[in-house]
Design a protein around this motif. Structure first.
Motif, PDB file in Angstrom:
ATOM      1  N   ALA A  26       0.822  -1.208   0.000  1.00 50.19           N
ATOM      2  CA  ALA A  26       0.000   0.000   0.000  1.00 50.19           C
ATOM      3  C   ALA A  26       0.857   1.259   0.000  1.00 50.19           C
ATOM      4  CB  ALA A  26      -0.935  -0.003   1.202  1.00 50.19           C
ATOM      5  N   LEU A  27       2.015   1.207   0.645  1.00 49.49           N
ATOM      6  CA  LEU A  27       2.922   2.353   0.641  1.00 49.49           C
ATOM      7  C   LEU A  27       3.458   2.611  -0.762  1.00 49.49           C
ATOM      8  CD1 LEU A  27       4.466   4.528   2.198  1.00 49.49           C
ATOM      9  CD2 LEU A  27       6.189   2.795   2.763  1.00 49.49           C
ATOM     10  N   LEU A  28       3.803   1.546  -1.488  1.00 49.13           N
ATOM     11  CA  LEU A  28       4.227   1.695  -2.877  1.00 49.13           C
ATOM     12  C   LEU A  28       3.104   2.289  -3.729  1.00 49.13           C
ATOM     13  CD1 LEU A  28       6.183  -1.658  -3.379  1.00 49.13           C
ATOM     14  CD2 LEU A  28       7.163   0.651  -3.433  1.00 49.13           C
ATOM     15  N   ALA A  29       1.875   1.825  -3.493  1.00 52.21           N
ATOM     16  CA  ALA A  29       0.730   2.362  -4.234  1.00 52.21           C
ATOM     17  C   ALA A  29       0.546   3.845  -3.946  1.00 52.21           C
ATOM     18  CB  ALA A  29      -0.532   1.580  -3.880  1.00 52.21           C
ATOM     19  N   ARG A  30       0.739   4.252  -2.695  1.00 44.22           N
ATOM     20  CA  ARG A  30       0.647   5.679  -2.326  1.00 44.22           C
ATOM     21  C   ARG A  30       1.695   6.486  -3.089  1.00 44.22           C
ATOM     22  NH1 ARG A  30      -0.815   9.255   2.078  1.00 44.22           N
ATOM     23  NH2 ARG A  30       0.232  11.211   1.626  1.00 44.22           N
ATOM     24  N   HIS A  31       2.928   5.990  -3.184  1.00 42.15           N
ATOM     25  CA  HIS A  31       3.972   6.672  -3.941  1.00 42.15           C
ATOM     26  C   HIS A  31       3.608   6.757  -5.424  1.00 42.15           C
ATOM     27  CE1 HIS A  31       6.735   7.262  -0.697  1.00 42.15           C
ATOM     28  NE2 HIS A  31       6.944   5.976  -0.481  1.00 42.15           N
ATOM     29  N   LEU A  32       3.005   5.712  -5.957  1.00 47.76           N
ATOM     30  CA  LEU A  32       2.599   5.724  -7.359  1.00 47.76           C
ATOM     31  C   LEU A  32       1.516   6.771  -7.612  1.00 47.76           C
ATOM     32  CD1 LEU A  32       2.555   1.890  -8.074  1.00 47.76           C
ATOM     33  CD2 LEU A  32       3.980   3.567  -9.270  1.00 47.76           C
ATOM     34  N   LEU A  33       0.588   6.902  -6.682  1.00 51.49           N
ATOM     35  CA  LEU A  33      -0.467   7.897  -6.837  1.00 51.49           C
ATOM     36  C   LEU A  33       0.128   9.303  -6.813  1.00 51.49           C
ATOM     37  CD1 LEU A  33      -3.573   8.291  -7.074  1.00 51.49           C
ATOM     38  CD2 LEU A  33      -3.603   8.547  -4.584  1.00 51.49           C
ATOM     39  N   GLY A  34       1.133   9.505  -5.984  1.00 49.87           N
ATOM     40  CA  GLY A  34       1.821  10.786  -5.940  1.00 49.87           C
ATOM     41  C   GLY A  34       1.095  11.877  -5.179  1.00 49.87           C
ATOM     42  N   GLU A  35       0.063  11.527  -4.455  1.00 52.10           N
ATOM     43  CA  GLU A  35      -0.699  12.494  -3.677  1.00 52.10           C
ATOM     44  C   GLU A  35      -1.483  11.750  -2.606  1.00 52.10           C
ATOM     45  OE1 GLU A  35      -4.175  14.240  -5.573  1.00 52.10           O
ATOM     46  OE2 GLU A  35      -3.970  12.833  -7.242  1.00 52.10           O
ATOM     47  N   LYS A  36      -2.036  12.491  -1.670  1.00 53.45           N
ATOM     48  CA  LYS A  36      -2.866  11.883  -0.644  1.00 53.45           C
ATOM     49  C   LYS A  36      -4.154  11.354  -1.273  1.00 53.45           C
ATOM     50  CE  LYS A  36      -5.574  13.082   3.470  1.00 53.45           C
ATOM     51  NZ  LYS A  36      -5.927  14.165   4.417  1.00 53.45           N
ATOM     52  N   PRO A  37      -4.477  10.085  -1.043  1.00 47.61           N
ATOM     53  CA  PRO A  37      -5.726   9.569  -1.607  1.00 47.61           C
ATOM     54  C   PRO A  37      -6.945  10.102  -0.866  1.00 47.61           C
ATOM     55  CG  PRO A  37      -4.695   7.916  -0.228  1.00 47.61           C
ATOM     56  CD  PRO A  37      -3.743   9.076  -0.283  1.00 47.61           C
ATOM     57  N   ARG A  38      -8.032  10.275  -1.616  1.00 51.12           N
ATOM     58  CA  ARG A  38      -9.310  10.619  -0.987  1.00 51.12           C
ATOM     59  C   ARG A  38     -10.109   9.356  -0.681  1.00 51.12           C
ATOM     60  NH1 ARG A  38     -12.348  14.723  -4.819  1.00 51.12           N
ATOM     61  NH2 ARG A  38     -11.946  12.976  -6.234  1.00 51.12           N
ATOM     62  N   ARG A  39      -9.935   8.352  -1.539  1.00 52.34           N
ATOM     63  CA  ARG A  39     -10.677   7.103  -1.381  1.00 52.34           C
ATOM     64  C   ARG A  39      -9.806   5.947  -1.859  1.00 52.34           C
ATOM     65  NH1 ARG A  39     -14.065   3.392  -3.969  1.00 52.34           N
ATOM     66  NH2 ARG A  39     -15.898   2.772  -2.709  1.00 52.34           N
ATOM     67  N   VAL A  40      -9.841   4.848  -1.130  1.00 53.56           N
ATOM     68  CA  VAL A  40      -9.099   3.648  -1.516  1.00 53.56           C
ATOM     69  C   VAL A  40      -9.997   2.439  -1.335  1.00 53.56           C
ATOM     70  CG1 VAL A  40      -7.034   2.252  -1.201  1.00 53.56           C
ATOM     71  CG2 VAL A  40      -6.950   4.695  -0.693  1.00 53.56           C
ATOM     72  N   GLU A  41     -10.072   1.630  -2.378  1.00 56.15           N
ATOM     73  CA  GLU A  41     -10.803   0.365  -2.287  1.00 56.15           C
ATOM     74  C   GLU A  41      -9.795  -0.774  -2.375  1.00 56.15           C
ATOM     75  OE1 GLU A  41     -14.566  -0.429  -4.561  1.00 56.15           O
ATOM     76  OE2 GLU A  41     -13.316  -2.012  -5.452  1.00 56.15           O
ATOM     77  N   PHE A  42      -9.773  -1.611  -1.341  1.00 51.03           N
ATOM     78  CA  PHE A  42      -8.881  -2.758  -1.314  1.00 51.03           C
ATOM     79  C   PHE A  42      -9.677  -4.011  -1.679  1.00 51.03           C
ATOM     80  CE2 PHE A  42      -6.908   0.109   1.859  1.00 51.03           C
ATOM     81  CZ  PHE A  42      -5.638   0.228   1.285  1.00 51.03           C
ATOM     82  N   GLY A  43      -9.291  -4.673  -2.745  1.00 48.48           N
ATOM     83  CA  GLY A  43      -9.870  -5.950  -3.124  1.00 48.48           C
ATOM     84  C   GLY A  43      -8.961  -7.069  -2.657  1.00 48.48           C
ATOM     85  N   LEU A  44      -9.373  -7.805  -1.627  1.00 45.49           N
ATOM     86  CA  LEU A  44      -8.535  -8.824  -1.004  1.00 45.49           C
ATOM     87  C   LEU A  44      -8.784 -10.184  -1.639  1.00 45.49           C
ATOM     88  CD1 LEU A  44      -9.102  -7.764   2.713  1.00 45.49           C
ATOM     89  CD2 LEU A  44      -7.248  -7.070   1.194  1.00 45.49           C
ATOM     90  N   HIS A  45      -7.691 -10.824  -2.036  1.00 45.26           N
ATOM     91  CA  HIS A  45      -7.760 -12.126  -2.717  1.00 45.26           C
ATOM     92  C   HIS A  45      -7.146 -13.213  -1.834  1.00 45.26           C
ATOM     93  CE1 HIS A  45      -7.105 -15.146  -5.936  1.00 45.26           C
ATOM     94  NE2 HIS A  45      -5.899 -15.282  -5.412  1.00 45.26           N
ATOM     95  N   GLY A  46      -7.690 -14.415  -1.934  1.00 47.25           N
ATOM     96  CA  GLY A  46      -7.073 -15.586  -1.322  1.00 47.25           C
ATOM     97  C   GLY A  46      -6.911 -15.480   0.182  1.00 47.25           C
TER      98      GLY A  46
END
Length: 220
Positions: A26-46
Motif C-alpha cells: 500500500a505504501l508503494l501504491a501511495r507513492h505511485l499515486l503521488g498524492e494523498k488519496p481521498r478514497r481507496v478500495e482494497f480488493g482482497l484475494h485468497g
C-alpha cells in the motif's frame, strides 16, 4: 541473503506477509499515486481475504496508503487515522485468478489521479506490484524505481535509457508493456540509485511521456 532476511522485517506484528508486506504494498501504491488519496478500495484475494483481519492486514494496508511504514506504532490505529484525515477506505473480497494467495487490488483516487494497483506479498516482508492500470510492471520496493507511462512510439526506451546513462544511473531491471501497438505503454525501471531532479524533470517534459513517478525503496 543477510541476517535480517532470515529473521524478518522490523515491523508491528503479527505477520511479515500479512502485515509488513501488506503495508509495503500500500505504501508503494501511495507513492505511485503521488498524492494523498481521498478514497481507496482494497480488493482482497485468497489468504488476504480469508485470514487478513486476524493478521492485521486491513490495518496494515490502511497504514500504507497513509504513508506509514511497517514499524510505525500508529499502524494499529490506522483506520481511525484515515477517518480523521478524511480518507475513505473500503474493503471487499475479490477473486483475481491464478495469482499469489496474498494478493490485493488497490483502487486509489486522489484529487488528480485514479490508479488501479495490484500486487502480492511474497513472504518475509517481500512484495511485488505486477499490474498498474492493466500494464505489466515489476516494482519490488527493494531499489529506487522509475515508472513511466508513455505513447508507444519508437525510440522511447532508448531515450529514457540515455537520460539515465547521462546521469550515471544504472538500470538493474527493466519491464516494458503495452496494450496495443501505437497506443499507451508503460515501463518500470529498477535502478542502482535515484535519478537526479533535472533529468527527472526533463523526462516529464517530453511530449510522448504522459506520466512519470520515481518510487523510493520501502524495504529498509
Amino acid at each position: 541473503m543477510g541476517l535480517l532476511d532470515m529473521i524478518g522485517p522490523v515491523m508491528v506484528g503479527p505477520s511479515s506477509s500479512h502485515t509488513a508486506g501488506a503495508c509495503r504494498l500500500a505504501l508503494l501504491a501511495r507513492h505511485l499515486l503521488g498524492e494523498k488519496p481521498r478514497r481507496v478500495e482494497f480488493g482482497l484475494h485468497g489468504s488476504f481475504a480469508k485470514t487478513g483481519k486476524g493478521h492485521g492486514t486491513h490495518l496494515a494496508l490502511t497504514a500504507g496508503v497513509l504513508g506509514l511504514r511497517p514499524d510505525d506504532e500508529r499502524l494499529k490505529e490506522s483506520l481511525a487515522l484515515a477517518e480523521a484525515e478524511g480518507v475513505e477506505v473500503v474493503f471487499k473480497e475479490v477473486e483475481l485468478g491464478d495469482v499469489h494467495p496474498n494478493t490485493v487490488r488497490m483502487v486509489l483516487e486522489g484529487e488528480r489521479e485514479r490508479l488501479v494497483v495490484t500486487g502480492s506479498s511474497l513472504g518475509g516482508g517481500l512484495v511485488r506490484i505486477f499490474d498498474l492500470d492493466g500494464f505489466e510492471v515489476r516494482i519490488t520496493g527493494s531499489a529506487p524505481t522509475l515508472v513511466i507511462r508513455n505513447v508507444d512510439t519508437p525510440g522511447v526506451v532508448a531515450r529514457v535509457a540515455r537520460v539515465l546513462a547521462d546521469d550515471e544511473v544504472n538500470i538493474a531491471y527493466l519491464t516494458v508493456s503495452r496494450k496495443k501497438r501505437g497506443g499507451e505503454a508503460m515501463m518500470s525501471l529498477e535502478m542502482d540509485r535515484p535519478l537526479s531532479d533535472k533529468p527527472l524533470e526533463y523526462l516529464a517534459y517530453l511530449s510522448y511521456i504522459l506520466w512519470v513517478r520515481q518510487i523510493p525503496p520501502v524495504m529498509d
